[in-house]
Write a protein that holds these residues in place. Structure first.
Motif, short mmCIF file in Angstrom:
data_model
loop_
_atom_site.label_atom_id
_atom_site.label_comp_id
_atom_site.label_asym_id
_atom_site.label_seq_id
_atom_site.Cartn_x
_atom_site.Cartn_y
_atom_site.Cartn_z
N MET A 115 0.85 -1.17 0.00
CA MET A 115 0.00 0.00 0.00
C MET A 115 0.90 1.24 0.00
SD MET A 115 -2.91 1.14 2.74
CE MET A 115 -1.86 0.86 4.11
N VAL A 116 0.54 2.22 -0.83
CA VAL A 116 1.28 3.48 -0.90
C VAL A 116 0.29 4.64 -0.73
CG1 VAL A 116 3.14 2.60 -2.34
CG2 VAL A 116 1.13 3.59 -3.41
N MET A 117 0.83 5.77 -0.30
CA MET A 117 0.03 6.98 -0.15
C MET A 117 0.32 7.89 -1.34
SD MET A 117 -2.18 8.29 1.98
CE MET A 117 -1.89 7.47 3.51
N ILE A 118 -0.72 8.21 -2.11
CA ILE A 118 -0.58 9.05 -3.30
C ILE A 118 -1.23 10.40 -3.02
CG2 ILE A 118 -1.17 9.28 -5.75
CD1 ILE A 118 0.75 6.98 -5.27
N ARG A 119 -0.52 11.45 -3.38
CA ARG A 119 -1.06 12.82 -3.26
C ARG A 119 -1.74 13.17 -4.58
NH1 ARG A 119 4.14 15.83 -2.67
NH2 ARG A 119 2.78 17.64 -2.79
N VAL A 120 -2.95 13.74 -4.49
CA VAL A 120 -3.70 14.13 -5.68
C VAL A 120 -4.18 15.57 -5.49
CG1 VAL A 120 -5.71 13.65 -7.14
CG2 VAL A 120 -4.48 11.76 -6.06
N ILE A 121 -3.94 16.39 -6.50
CA ILE A 121 -4.44 17.76 -6.51
C ILE A 121 -5.63 17.81 -7.45
CG2 ILE A 121 -3.94 20.15 -7.13
CD1 ILE A 121 -1.09 19.67 -6.19
N LEU A 122 -6.74 18.33 -6.94
CA LEU A 122 -8.00 18.39 -7.70
C LEU A 122 -8.28 19.81 -8.18
CD1 LEU A 122 -10.21 16.26 -5.30
CD2 LEU A 122 -9.29 15.54 -7.49
N PRO A 123 -8.99 19.95 -9.31
CA PRO A 123 -9.41 21.28 -9.72
C PRO A 123 -10.49 21.81 -8.78
CG PRO A 123 -10.29 19.62 -11.22
CD PRO A 123 -9.39 18.91 -10.25
N GLN A 124 -10.67 23.12 -8.78
CA GLN A 124 -11.56 23.78 -7.83
C GLN A 124 -12.97 23.19 -7.82
OE1 GLN A 124 -10.79 26.13 -5.45
NE2 GLN A 124 -12.84 25.66 -4.76
N HIS A 125 -13.56 22.93 -8.99
CA HIS A 125 -14.95 22.46 -9.00
C HIS A 125 -15.08 21.08 -8.35
CE1 HIS A 125 -13.43 20.59 -12.71
NE2 HIS A 125 -14.50 19.79 -12.71
N LEU A 126 -14.05 20.23 -8.47
CA LEU A 126 -14.11 18.93 -7.83
C LEU A 126 -13.82 19.03 -6.33
CD1 LEU A 126 -12.47 16.63 -10.52
CD2 LEU A 126 -14.89 17.09 -10.11
N ARG A 127 -12.96 19.98 -5.94
CA ARG A 127 -12.73 20.24 -4.51
C ARG A 127 -14.03 20.64 -3.83
NH1 ARG A 127 -7.97 24.58 -5.06
NH2 ARG A 127 -6.81 23.40 -6.59
N THR A 128 -14.76 21.53 -4.49
CA THR A 128 -16.02 22.00 -3.93
C THR A 128 -17.01 20.85 -3.80
OG1 THR A 128 -15.67 24.19 -4.90
CG2 THR A 128 -17.93 23.62 -4.30
N LEU A 129 -17.11 20.03 -4.83
CA LEU A 129 -18.04 18.90 -4.80
C LEU A 129 -17.68 17.90 -3.70
CD1 LEU A 129 -20.46 17.56 -6.20
CD2 LEU A 129 -18.85 16.44 -7.74
N ALA A 130 -16.40 17.62 -3.52
CA ALA A 130 -15.96 16.65 -2.52
C ALA A 130 -15.77 17.29 -1.13
CB ALA A 130 -14.64 16.01 -2.96
N GLN A 131 -15.83 18.61 -1.07
CA GLN A 131 -15.65 19.36 0.17
C GLN A 131 -14.29 19.05 0.80
OE1 GLN A 131 -19.13 18.57 2.58
NE2 GLN A 131 -20.43 19.76 1.22
N VAL A 132 -13.25 19.22 -0.02
CA VAL A 132 -11.88 18.98 0.42
C VAL A 132 -11.00 20.17 0.04
CG1 VAL A 132 -12.07 16.47 0.24
CG2 VAL A 132 -11.26 17.78 -1.72
N GLY A 133 -9.79 20.18 0.56
CA GLY A 133 -8.81 21.18 0.17
C GLY A 133 -8.22 20.85 -1.18
N ALA A 134 -7.20 21.58 -1.54
CA ALA A 134 -6.58 21.42 -2.86
C ALA A 134 -5.97 20.04 -3.06
CB ALA A 134 -5.51 22.49 -3.07
N GLU A 135 -5.44 19.46 -1.98
CA GLU A 135 -4.75 18.18 -2.11
C GLU A 135 -5.39 17.14 -1.21
OE1 GLU A 135 -0.34 18.03 -2.35
OE2 GLU A 135 -0.49 16.74 -0.60
N VAL A 136 -5.57 15.94 -1.76
CA VAL A 136 -6.03 14.81 -0.95
C VAL A 136 -4.95 13.73 -0.99
CG1 VAL A 136 -8.48 15.27 -1.33
CG2 VAL A 136 -7.29 13.75 -2.88
N ARG A 137 -4.94 12.91 0.03
CA ARG A 137 -3.99 11.79 0.10
C ARG A 137 -4.81 10.51 0.09
NH1 ARG A 137 1.28 13.24 1.91
NH2 ARG A 137 1.38 15.48 2.23
N LEU A 138 -4.41 9.61 -0.78
CA LEU A 138 -5.16 8.37 -0.97
C LEU A 138 -4.27 7.16 -0.77
CD1 LEU A 138 -6.90 9.41 -4.29
CD2 LEU A 138 -7.97 9.34 -2.04
N GLU A 139 -4.79 6.17 -0.08
CA GLU A 139 -4.10 4.90 0.05
C GLU A 139 -4.43 4.07 -1.18
OE1 GLU A 139 -5.39 3.12 3.68
OE2 GLU A 139 -4.21 4.49 4.90
#
Length: 100
Positions: free
Chosen positions: A1-25
């Motif tokens: 398992m690895v942790m991947i950093r993902v930066i989302l565009p503003q409209h997807l950040r708003t939809l997911a209610q997250v900041g600019a970057e999310v970390r995913l396993e």
């Protein structure tokens, strides 16, 4: 398992209610498909926004970048660059700008 950093565009950040970057396993080989699977599993409201729910094809006007390279047209099961896997660089999902 690895942790991947993902930066989302503003409209997807708003939809997911997250900041600019999310970390995913990501379990198994880190690929675009594996990252998008993990993203949609963690944020189900994003299903269908990045790729078609049936065909799993990337939506038009969305691009994938990493390590200053355009990965948009890479095969979805191609391994991601080592810098993304190590967490040194994020995978960037960018909304393309079109129009005239």
């Amino acid at each position: 398992m690895v942790m991947i950093r993902v930066i989302l565009p503003q409209h997807l950040r708003t939809l997911a209610q997250v900041g600019a970057e999310v970390r995913l396993e990501v379990i198994g080989q880190p690929t675009q498909r594996a990252v998008l699977d993990a993203l949609e599993a963690r944020y189900p409201m994003l299903r269908g926004t990045i790729r078609d729910q049936v065909t799993l094809q990337r939506r038009p006007f969305l691009r994938f970048f990493a390590c200053e390279e355009d990965l948009t047209h890479e095969p979805p099961d191609a391994p991601l660059p080592d810098a993304i896997v190590s967490g040194a660089e994020p995978l960037i999902i960018l909304g393309a700008i079109a129009g005239g």
